[in-house]
Design a protein around this motif. Structure first.
Motif, PDB file in Angstrom:
ATOM      1  N   GLY A 157       7.578   0.885   4.744  1.00 52.08           N
ATOM      2  CA  GLY A 157       6.505  -0.087   4.991  1.00 52.08           C
ATOM      3  C   GLY A 157       6.072  -0.771   3.705  1.00 52.08           C
ATOM      4  N   LEU A 158       6.035  -0.006   2.614  1.00 58.85           N
ATOM      5  CA  LEU A 158       5.651  -0.602   1.328  1.00 58.85           C
ATOM      6  C   LEU A 158       6.745  -1.546   0.833  1.00 58.85           C
ATOM      7  CD1 LEU A 158       4.007   2.378  -0.598  1.00 58.85           C
ATOM      8  CD2 LEU A 158       2.914   0.553   0.714  1.00 58.85           C
ATOM      9  N   GLU A 160       8.658  -3.288   2.783  1.00 52.34           N
ATOM     10  CA  GLU A 160       8.506  -4.514   3.585  1.00 52.34           C
ATOM     11  C   GLU A 160       7.376  -5.367   3.025  1.00 52.34           C
ATOM     12  OE1 GLU A 160       8.072  -3.952   7.752  1.00 52.34           O
ATOM     13  OE2 GLU A 160      10.235  -3.796   8.052  1.00 52.34           O
ATOM     14  N   MET A 161       6.277  -4.697   2.684  1.00 54.95           N
ATOM     15  CA  MET A 161       5.149  -5.414   2.098  1.00 54.95           C
ATOM     16  C   MET A 161       5.595  -6.135   0.814  1.00 54.95           C
ATOM     17  SD  MET A 161       2.839  -5.235  -0.561  1.00 54.95           S
ATOM     18  CE  MET A 161       2.970  -3.554  -1.150  1.00 54.95           C
ATOM     19  N   VAL A 164       7.533  -9.197   1.768  1.00 54.92           N
ATOM     20  CA  VAL A 164       6.695 -10.296   2.273  1.00 54.92           C
ATOM     21  C   VAL A 164       6.045 -11.042   1.112  1.00 54.92           C
ATOM     22  CG1 VAL A 164       4.562 -10.826   3.523  1.00 54.92           C
ATOM     23  CG2 VAL A 164       6.223  -9.238   4.510  1.00 54.92           C
ATOM     24  N   TYR A 165       5.536 -10.277   0.126  1.00 62.44           N
ATOM     25  CA  TYR A 165       4.838 -10.922  -0.985  1.00 62.44           C
ATOM     26  C   TYR A 165       5.776 -11.255  -2.147  1.00 62.44           C
ATOM     27  CZ  TYR A 165       0.660  -9.969   1.623  1.00 62.44           C
ATOM     28  OH  TYR A 165      -0.279  -9.968   2.625  1.00 62.44           O
ATOM     29  N   VAL A 176       6.536   0.296  -6.788  1.00 65.86           N
ATOM     30  CA  VAL A 176       6.844   1.002  -5.531  1.00 65.86           C
ATOM     31  C   VAL A 176       7.736   2.217  -5.809  1.00 65.86           C
ATOM     32  CG1 VAL A 176       7.766   0.810  -3.193  1.00 65.86           C
ATOM     33  CG2 VAL A 176       6.627  -1.158  -4.236  1.00 65.86           C
ATOM     34  N   SER A 180       6.591   6.120  -6.406  1.00 69.08           N
ATOM     35  CA  SER A 180       6.946   7.036  -5.309  1.00 69.08           C
ATOM     36  C   SER A 180       7.624   8.294  -5.840  1.00 69.08           C
ATOM     37  CB  SER A 180       7.891   6.349  -4.313  1.00 69.08           C
ATOM     38  OG  SER A 180       7.247   5.267  -3.696  1.00 69.08           O
TER      39      SER A 180
END
Lengths: 259, 246
Positions: A157-158, A160-161, A164-165, A176, A180
């Motif tokens: 999900g991160l 994907e975020m 997007v940005y 990220v 992690s």
């Protein structure tokens, strides 16, 4: 019945009390063993302390041997951690590479350290390069496995975020991926620190003319048990300093978001 | 006057995962500033539709064209970086868009302060409530001044009061073109097209111009808009299939 929350200071004092009790119990058992066995087999705490004072004041331990071992340990840790980190990041991002590296990882983690020391001595001779390479080889797989574990746990999900940005690759890696893997990497570094001093001393005992391991080998030849014990305390001090003064504060800072 | 280029233009778009077809032959156009709501039950592909619109999932077939320089996305779950503060979570996309950290943080702080999070700028997400996290996520999406804003059930899991606050916040920030709502105020300089998916019709924004329903047989007009915000000519953008009953 409900328990009121323990005040923080009181909790700390209680924890310290338990630690001191543990240390006292250990010293008691050690003294009992020293009384039971010959001082060639078990040196008493007092004899160990005297040997430690002698080592620190009357020999060139602090000026020659300890700095050499510490440097080898630091270089080995840096080399192994760096190699494990880079290989882990690459293998985490590229499954075929991960499969390619699997046999090498398995071999390095399975072969006994003393065998690797022998081979390293044959290839690199005696001295600092051999010890550093050896420490690096032993540490790298531990760090590699931790980094892979972290890469596997990156939240899609991160990612994907980040997509997007439109975060550039360097920002994704830093904000990220690296964050992690921070928790497993920090744990692996603590383990690797202990391993690095062990492997450095082992290598020095077997094939170096300087360092803690060299003095240890001499003490073993002269049957100076108390001095051997004192050298164990010195190496524990090196690990404790690295872990408590360098790694733990770094770990707390990097993982402060969990508090 | 020439025709307005759509921000989003989907023609016969299909998405498959393995042997399973999520949706197929979907047509959808979004004009700049248009707010479109998409309703549908869980699992019908609403989030997948948004992911295709965001460019993070390729369409398996058809033409999916998105003419947006910047996209804002409010995910169903906040997707904040847990190791960054609320401030840095909002600032990060701005830095990715070319601003310096200092400028990005200044803008992020201003926007967060205007959404009632002034006391939580330096808090990590773990210390924020669910509503606060969702607000940070919304501010992050608006901070980049998106041409296309994608909302994936952004109010799910919030209590009714907070839900209302979030809707009002979003409406306020979407109010573009007014001097009172310029960049400094945290509004959008250009009107953003909004694609808002939800399974709950009352959650739709008051400014929703069109409401469509996504079902196994594609997109259909759900009901005629009662209050068009922009008054734009939507006729040119309505390629959605009408169900036989309408």
């Amino acid at each position: 019945m409900t328990c009121a929350p323990e005040p923080r200071a009181e909790g700390r004092a209680r924890a310290l009390g338990w630690r001191l009790a543990g240390a006292a119990l250990f010293l008691g058992l050690w003294q009992a063993a020293a009384l039971r066995f010959s001082d060639l087999v078990v040196a008493s705490p007092r004899a160990t302390w005297d040997a430690l004072v002698e080592l620190l004041t009357e020999t060139d331990l602090c000026t020659a041997h300890l700095p050499v071992s510490a440097l080898r340990m630091a270089l080995g840790l840096g080399l192994g951690a760096g190699a494990g980190l880079l290989a882990g990041l690459a293998a985490g991002a590229c499954p075929p590479l991960r499969r390619m590296l699997a046999p090498a990882r398995w071999v390095l983690m399975s072969v006994p350290g003393v065998v690797i020391v022998m081979v390293a001595m044959l290839w690199l001779g005696m001295g600092t390069p051999m010890v550093v390479c050896l420490a690096g080889l032993v540490i790298a797989p531990t760090v590699y496995v931790a980094v892979l574990e972290g890469m596997d746990s990156v939240d899609p999900g991160l990612l994907e975020m980040a997509g997007v940005y439109r975060l550039p690759t360097a920002m994704r890696l830093r904000h990220v991926h690296l964050m992690s893997i921070a928790a497993p990497l920090a744990a692996a570094l603590v383990v690797a620190t202990g391993n690095s001093i062990r492997i450095v001393i082992l290598a020095e005992v077997l094939g170096a003319n300087q360092g803690l391991g060299r003095i240890l080998a001499a003490a073993r030849s002269n049957l100076e048990t108390a001095r051997i014990y004192a050298l164990v305390l010195v190496s524990l001090g090196v690990v404790a300093f690295t872990e408590l003064c360098l790694l733990r504060p770094l770990q707390r800072r990097v993982l402060r978001w969990r508090a | 006057m020439g025709t307005v280029e759509p921000v989003l233009d989907f023609r016969n778009v299909s998405v498959r995962r393995g042997a399973r077809t999520i949706f197929r032959d979907l047509d959808l156009r979004l004009a700049p500033g248009e707010v479109v709501g998409i309703l549908g039950p869980s699992g019908v592909g609403k989030s997948t539709l948004l992911r295709v619109a965001a460019g993070i999932l390729p369409a398996s077939g058809g033409l999916a064209r998105v003419e947006a320089r910047r996209i804002g996305f409010v995910f169903q779950e906040h997707r904040l970086l847990p190791w960054r503060t609320a401030l840095d979570n909002v600032a990060l996309p701005l830095v990715a868009a070319g601003r310096t950290w200092r400028m990005a943080r200044r803008r992020a702080a201003r926007l967060l302060e205007r959404t009632g999070l002034a006391a939580h700028l330096e808090d990590f997400p773990v210390r924020l409530s669910g509503g606060m996290r969702q607000r940070v996520s919304l501010v992050r999406a608006l901070a980049v001044e998106p041409d296309l804003l994608l909302l994936d059930e952004p109010f799910t899991g919030l209590d009714p009061e907070l839900r209302q606050d979030m809707r009002e916040l979003l409406e306020t920030r979407l109010a573009a073109g007014s001097p009172a709502h310029d960049e400094a105020d945290g509004g959008l300089r250009r009107p953003a097209a909004v694609l808002h998916v939800t399974h709950d019709a009352p959650e739709l924004l008051p400014s929703t111009a069109r409401v469509l329903r996504l079902g196994p047989d594609g997109l259909h007009v759900y009901r005629a808009p009662c209050c068009c915000r922009t008054g734009a000519d939507h006729a040119g953008h309505g390629h959605e299939k009408r169900p036989p009953s309408e």
